[in-house]
Each structure stands twice: as C-alpha cells, then as structure tokens.
Scaffold this motif. Sequence first.
Motif, mmCIF file in Angstrom:
data_model
loop_
_atom_site.group_PDB
_atom_site.id
_atom_site.type_symbol
_atom_site.label_atom_id
_atom_site.label_comp_id
_atom_site.label_asym_id
_atom_site.label_seq_id
_atom_site.Cartn_x
_atom_site.Cartn_y
_atom_site.Cartn_z
ATOM 1 N N ALA A 119 0.819 -1.205 0.000
ATOM 2 C CA ALA A 119 0.000 0.000 0.000
ATOM 3 C C ALA A 119 0.857 1.261 0.000
ATOM 4 C CB ALA A 119 -0.944 -0.015 1.199
ATOM 5 N N VAL A 120 1.852 1.322 0.891
ATOM 6 C CA VAL A 120 2.740 2.489 0.928
ATOM 7 C C VAL A 120 3.605 2.531 -0.331
ATOM 8 C CG1 VAL A 120 4.600 3.634 2.189
ATOM 9 C CG2 VAL A 120 2.748 2.524 3.437
ATOM 10 N N ASN A 121 4.138 1.362 -0.719
ATOM 11 C CA ASN A 121 4.949 1.302 -1.943
ATOM 12 C C ASN A 121 4.199 1.876 -3.131
ATOM 13 O OD1 ASN A 121 6.698 -0.066 -0.322
ATOM 14 N ND2 ASN A 121 6.433 -2.048 -1.284
ATOM 15 N N ASN A 122 2.942 1.526 -3.232
ATOM 16 C CA ASN A 122 2.100 1.961 -4.338
ATOM 17 C C ASN A 122 2.068 3.475 -4.424
ATOM 18 O OD1 ASN A 122 0.198 2.266 -6.311
ATOM 19 N ND2 ASN A 122 -1.481 1.359 -5.160
ATOM 20 N N LYS A 123 1.762 4.131 -3.295
ATOM 21 C CA LYS A 123 1.617 5.590 -3.298
ATOM 22 C C LYS A 123 2.948 6.303 -3.534
ATOM 23 C CE LYS A 123 -2.641 5.032 -2.824
ATOM 24 N NZ LYS A 123 -3.459 5.149 -4.051
ATOM 25 N N ILE A 124 4.026 5.771 -2.967
ATOM 26 C CA ILE A 124 5.343 6.375 -3.205
ATOM 27 C C ILE A 124 5.708 6.267 -4.680
ATOM 28 C CG2 ILE A 124 7.815 6.163 -2.733
ATOM 29 C CD1 ILE A 124 6.320 7.443 -0.453
ATOM 30 N N SER A 125 5.435 5.114 -5.273
ATOM 31 C CA SER A 125 5.726 4.923 -6.694
ATOM 32 C C SER A 125 4.906 5.883 -7.554
ATOM 33 C CB SER A 125 5.437 3.471 -7.090
ATOM 34 O OG SER A 125 5.711 3.253 -8.447
ATOM 35 N N GLU A 126 3.651 6.081 -7.193
ATOM 36 C CA GLU A 126 2.806 7.007 -7.952
ATOM 37 C C GLU A 126 3.325 8.436 -7.846
ATOM 38 O OE1 GLU A 126 -1.009 6.326 -6.280
ATOM 39 O OE2 GLU A 126 -1.271 4.359 -7.222
ATOM 40 N N LEU A 127 3.795 8.824 -6.659
ATOM 41 C CA LEU A 127 4.364 10.165 -6.499
ATOM 42 C C LEU A 127 5.656 10.316 -7.297
ATOM 43 C CD1 LEU A 127 3.737 10.783 -2.681
ATOM 44 C CD2 LEU A 127 2.654 11.969 -4.594
ATOM 45 N N ARG A 128 6.463 9.259 -7.346
ATOM 46 C CA ARG A 128 7.675 9.317 -8.168
ATOM 47 C C ARG A 128 7.320 9.578 -9.628
ATOM 48 N NH1 ARG A 128 10.189 4.927 -5.047
ATOM 49 N NH2 ARG A 128 11.902 5.833 -3.858
ATOM 50 N N LYS A 129 6.258 8.953 -10.082
ATOM 51 C CA LYS A 129 5.839 9.145 -11.473
ATOM 52 C C LYS A 129 5.402 10.581 -11.718
ATOM 53 C CE LYS A 129 2.958 7.039 -15.053
ATOM 54 N NZ LYS A 129 1.934 5.998 -15.355
ATOM 55 N N VAL A 130 4.729 11.178 -10.736
ATOM 56 C CA VAL A 130 4.311 12.580 -10.870
ATOM 57 C C VAL A 130 5.531 13.481 -11.035
ATOM 58 C CG1 VAL A 130 3.262 14.519 -9.651
ATOM 59 C CG2 VAL A 130 2.145 12.281 -9.627
ATOM 60 N N PHE A 131 6.575 13.222 -10.235
ATOM 61 C CA PHE A 131 7.786 14.045 -10.286
ATOM 62 C C PHE A 131 8.761 13.602 -11.383
ATOM 63 C CE2 PHE A 131 6.668 14.846 -5.741
ATOM 64 C CZ PHE A 131 6.603 16.230 -5.818
ATOM 65 N N LYS A 132 8.395 12.547 -12.132
ATOM 66 C CA LYS A 132 9.299 11.989 -13.152
ATOM 67 C C LYS A 132 10.655 11.665 -12.531
ATOM 68 C CE LYS A 132 7.117 14.426 -17.027
ATOM 69 N NZ LYS A 132 6.064 15.110 -16.256
ATOM 70 N N ASP A 133 10.585 11.041 -11.370
ATOM 71 C CA ASP A 133 11.781 10.771 -10.581
ATOM 72 C C ASP A 133 12.300 9.365 -10.864
ATOM 73 O OD1 ASP A 133 13.705 11.586 -8.830
ATOM 74 O OD2 ASP A 133 12.550 11.207 -7.004
ATOM 75 N N ASN A 134 13.589 9.163 -10.685
ATOM 76 C CA ASN A 134 14.246 7.873 -10.888
ATOM 77 C C ASN A 134 14.750 7.386 -9.539
ATOM 78 O OD1 ASN A 134 15.868 5.696 -11.514
ATOM 79 N ND2 ASN A 134 16.901 6.695 -13.223
ATOM 80 N N TYR A 135 14.249 6.232 -9.112
ATOM 81 C CA TYR A 135 14.628 5.762 -7.778
ATOM 82 C C TYR A 135 16.117 5.452 -7.674
ATOM 83 C CZ TYR A 135 15.466 0.777 -8.610
ATOM 84 O OH TYR A 135 15.999 -0.414 -9.002
ATOM 85 N N ARG A 136 16.769 5.101 -8.799
ATOM 86 C CA ARG A 136 18.204 4.801 -8.755
ATOM 87 C C ARG A 136 19.035 6.066 -8.556
ATOM 88 N NH1 ARG A 136 19.630 -0.245 -10.289
ATOM 89 N NH2 ARG A 136 18.006 -1.550 -11.202
ATOM 90 N N ASP A 137 18.553 7.170 -9.080
ATOM 91 C CA ASP A 137 19.249 8.449 -8.938
ATOM 92 C C ASP A 137 18.217 9.525 -8.623
ATOM 93 O OD1 ASP A 137 21.193 10.396 -8.951
ATOM 94 O OD2 ASP A 137 21.186 10.643 -11.138
ATOM 95 N N PRO A 138 17.632 9.475 -7.414
ATOM 96 C CA PRO A 138 16.483 10.331 -7.112
ATOM 97 C C PRO A 138 16.858 11.798 -6.939
ATOM 98 C CG PRO A 138 17.146 9.129 -5.157
ATOM 99 C CD PRO A 138 17.989 8.605 -6.283
#
Length: 679
Positions: free
Chosen positions: A70-89
């Motif tokens: 559940a938390v993973n889901n929302k964090i991932s969705e926010l990353r998509k909004v910011f066009k963020d890359n988890y490897r190089d955030p």
Amino acid sequence: MKLLNEAYFQIENYRFYPERYLINDGSQDIKLEPKQSKILLLLALNSGRIITRDEIEKEVWQGRIISEQAVNNKISELRKVFKDNYRDPRYLKTHSQLGYELIASTSFVESIATGTNSESILQARTLKRSNRFVLVFSLLVLVLILFTGYIYFAKEVSQPPRIKFSLVPTTTEKGQEYGLNVREDGKYIAYSHRPLNAKNWRIKVKDMTTSKWRYVSPKSIDSKSPVWFGNSDTIFYVQNINNSCSIWQAKQVWANTLHEKITDCGDIASMSPLSIGPNNKWLYFSNFKNNKYELNRLNLNNYQIEKITTPPNTSIGDYASYISPNGRYLGFLRAISFARVDLNILELATGEITTLASEPHTLFAISWNNLSSELLYIDRDNFLVSQNIYTKEVKKLSNLHQKSIYPYRDKQNNTYIVEGGFFVSDIKTSDLSKIKFNYLISSSYQDYDPVPISNDKLLFTSRRSGIPQIWIKEKFDEQQLTQFEENSTLQDKLFNQEENSLLIVRNNKIIEYDLVNDQFRQITPDDWLVESLVANCKSGKPLFTAQNNGTWDLYELSEQLIKIEHDVYKFSADCNQEQYYGQKLSDLSLINIDLANKKVTPLELGLFDSIEWQIYSGELYYLSDTELLKRDLNNNKDKVIYTFSEDNKVHSFKISNNLIYINAKETMEMKIKQLNFNE
C-alpha cells in the motif's frame, strides 16, 4: 478581510497545493488522490528527514491493517508525478528498511489576500525548512482541511484493530540469510548465509546468548537447510554439488566438525527445508525423482527411506515439508504450476491429504504452532498468517512492511521471519548478434516478463504500483494498463491484432481485457490451468497450453476452445521460420509441432532439462545456471553466448526482431528477525 487558501509548497520547480490535492509543474495541473496528497504533505513538512513507514501508516491510514504494497504503491505514484528515478532520485529517496525522504529543495509559501472582491493585496513569505515551528503552526488549519477531505473522499469501512509488533534482528551479517532452525532448547540457531556476490550458501551456527558464531560447512560447497538433531551439537543439512542434491550429517558443529553423507535427494539442486519428527526418529525431505519432487522420510536409526507422497503427473511436485510437533501431520507445499502452490497437510496414519489453501505466488516455507493445530505461512499480500488445520480459519498475525519469505516458530513459541527477497528485477535488452545488455525498464520494485510488440513497444509486468499490473512501454513513455485490485500471478500476455484487447494469463486462467470499455471476462473454465499463451504466426489466433482432466494439452482459442495436440506443457513459436515447438512435462523433452498436418516430431537433443528456452530462426537458446547458451539443432553442439554474474541472476528471456530481453535479478539483503507481538 477574506482569507484565500492558496498556500503552497515550492518543491524545486513544482508547486504543491495540499488543500486542493494538486501539483503544478509550470505547464499543467496534476490532480492527486487524497492518500498521495497526505503522504506528500507529511514528507514536505519534514523535508530533509527520513519518515518511517510506521509514521506514514499512522498519519495516512490511521493505524488500519494494510498490506506492504500500500505504501509502496503511493510512493511509486508520487515518483511518477515528479518523473523521478529511484536509482538516482532528485525528489523522493528510499532508505532501505528505514523509510522515505523528500530530498528536493522545499519551501512553504503562504499567500493571504485581504480586502473586497475588487481589491486584494498579496502578502507572501517563504518559510525555510529550518523554521519548522512557524511552518507547522501556519498549516494546522490546512492539515485539518486535508484530513476532513480525506475522510470524506475515502469513505472506507472500518478495519480490524491493528496488531502491534516489532522486529528484532537475530543476525547482523551482511548478505543473504535463509533457512533457519532453532535448537529445541532455544540456545542455538543454525541457518544458511552467503555474501551478496557469492555463489555458494554456507551453514552457520550461532549462540543466541553470547552471539558467538561459526561456519559449519566449507566455502567451496553450496550448503542449505540445516536442522538440529534434538538438543545435541549435530545438524543435518543439504549439499548441492554439480546440480545434484545430497543430505549430510555434521557432528560437533562448534569444533572439529565431522561431516558424513547420509543419502541422496535428487539430481537437481535443492533448498527445500528439512524437518525432524518427535523422538528424533524420522528426517523428512523433498526428493527429486523422475523429473518431479516427491516427499520422503529417512529413518535415523537404520537409514531406511520411505516414500510418503506421489504427486500427480500434472503437478511439478511436493516440497517444503514440515512435520507437526505431535508427529501426526506433515504440512507441505505442492507446486501445481509455476504460478500456483497448494498448501496441504498429510495425516500420516491414514495417508489422507487435505488442501488448506491455494496461493498464486511462490511459497518457500511453512511452520507449525506448538499445539500442532495451525500452520504459519506468508500470504500473497505479505501478511504473516496462521491457518487452523481443522476449521481452515485464517488469522492475520502481522502485516510485514518489507518483503518476507520464511516464517518459523521454535519450541519456545518465538516467531521468526526472513525479511527481504532473493532479488529485485529489472528488464535489460541487447542486440542478439553482439550481446551487451543495457537497462530498458527499471524501478524500485519488480519489473519482469517483457513481451515485445515491436522494437520500440513492449508489454511487461510490474509491481511498482503495489500489486502486479500489466504495463506498456512505447519509446520513452510507460503506462499502466490494468487496475487489478487483488494480488495475483500474471504470466503471458497477448494483444489482439487491433491492440484494443489484451489476453492475460492470470492465476493460470486466460482473461480478456477490453481496453476500450475497461472490462474483463474470463475465457477458460475455472477448473483449467493455463501455462503458455502464444499467437499463431499466420492467423494471429491465440494458442495456449492448459491442464484439463489431468493432462496438459495444446489448444487454439477461436470461437470455441479447440484441442490441437496432446501432452504439451510449454509452447513456443518461431515465426521467422513458421515453426512451432512444445515441451512435455513428463520428461521435459522438446517436440516440433506441425500445426497444418497435425504431426509431432521429437527433437533429438540428448540431455536437456531446461524449462527456459526459445527456438529463434532455427536455433535453440536456453538458460543453464548462469549461462545463456545456443544449441545447433543439426549437431547438438552448445555455444555459450553470455555468462551472467552470480549477483545478477537471469531466470527468463524473450527474443524478438533480433533483440533479446532478459529479467535481470540482482540479489538483495535478507535478514533473520524475531517478531515480537506487543500487547
């Protein structure tokens, strides 16, 4: 004077309006869901500080029981909004096993308008992140508005009270830990361990009081699944040498250890747990015979072996057996297919087998409570659960935050888990003529099972939005296609020719997803199990393998389900040469299938036991351990075309348009932890 709620956070080039659930990137407004907005508000209020998962759950879900995803889901969705890359955030950083942090430059702008409708004065001031007191005071009313809005929009029913628990590390070594067993008196623990870049697992023992530890098995031999022999200093364990399995005894584990081979356990490497029954009479283990796992037990007095189960020919076999403390029942797992596992119990006195549950994901281990009335396992949503073997009632004991795979309960009623998974999965690709793999798709979660549509378009499965969903990648854009609400196993997927409908093998059933009308319908009957799904090279009609009435056969999906060929488990099409190939489950042999003339020709391959293979342009490609090989079908000679590193495992691949796609699985940390329930 009129107060306008236009206060916002400036997060780099983005403006976040928490009271309106909205982000503006300078060119457009992006609407957020209430949970997304509340998580981002919590991170913005504490920018530069790590926010734990517990804090997020407490603020956003108000302490209700939720799954790990559940938390993973929302964090991932926010990353998509910011066009963020988890490897190089640049915005949202994940701190493994700790939490999340908003690392982008963040400030708060409070806008106040006064006067009449025709007259207003804008007064703005920027609150730096160091001035937290003023920031929190200014936002109290906004938090109240946000919370009220969240309650209004969520409209969710009340959940059972959250079960509080804590996880305490049992071991502290770096690397991967697995297959634990605690001695009956609770004094010592034995387990498997390996560094992240190592090939072999080794057996370690540890004193639970002094933390003194010692390796029992040598570095050169892959060793797993230790089990203590009563309260002695002897353990039994599994050795894997040259892709064969044997069971060994190690006496005097703390010094001058003596190793003795006891018996063989098959011609394939194994990590299935061992268990010893009451009075130390029987050792229970999984034995790979005739291309199938069966359960055996070894009499520790005379070393005679008895066969316990005979799995059906339509299954892969039985594994992970665990004898109950009273010795009456044997709990075990039966792999019905690569996407379904049944949790069974065998009553030893009568031979009766009862299925308690069926899980559409891989289970690695089970454990008993000390009353022999309940089995513990980790379900598809990463909950530790216990199931009563008489009533089949399931109780959720804890929602494990991190991926966990190995529950264990000792004789002192202490509960342990292995936290972490074996790997994270990304998708890589390379030109087939010159192998050099590059990342194609990656996220902080699992991305796998690519299905190429063209050179710049492919379907894939991902857990980045919480539970497995089908995604599509077109050039640089990635889009989620499905919105499944329950965890499930997704296998093959196939577009129709117009690309407005998608066939998906979900939990071993074919379902059709109408992308235009956003509707699902099941194609295959409930009692069928589907494995492979492939398009006919000429007509485009779907071809699939399914188990029906106890046999695996090849079918065509037309107006009706038409049976084409008998005894086919896996299926593949070589459309460059308009040839079709299948694999039998009985002996893993490959066959050429002439669909037009309904003729089957066995391929004379000699020794071949890989289940990850594809014939492309008349050449056989397959995986074997850490190697990708190509076999010339004319002379049966193999050529190694790529060798993968030990910490970058590959378990499947696809070839299309002279490109090869792989699931690259990088090993990750795995820790043994004790789970303490808080009153």
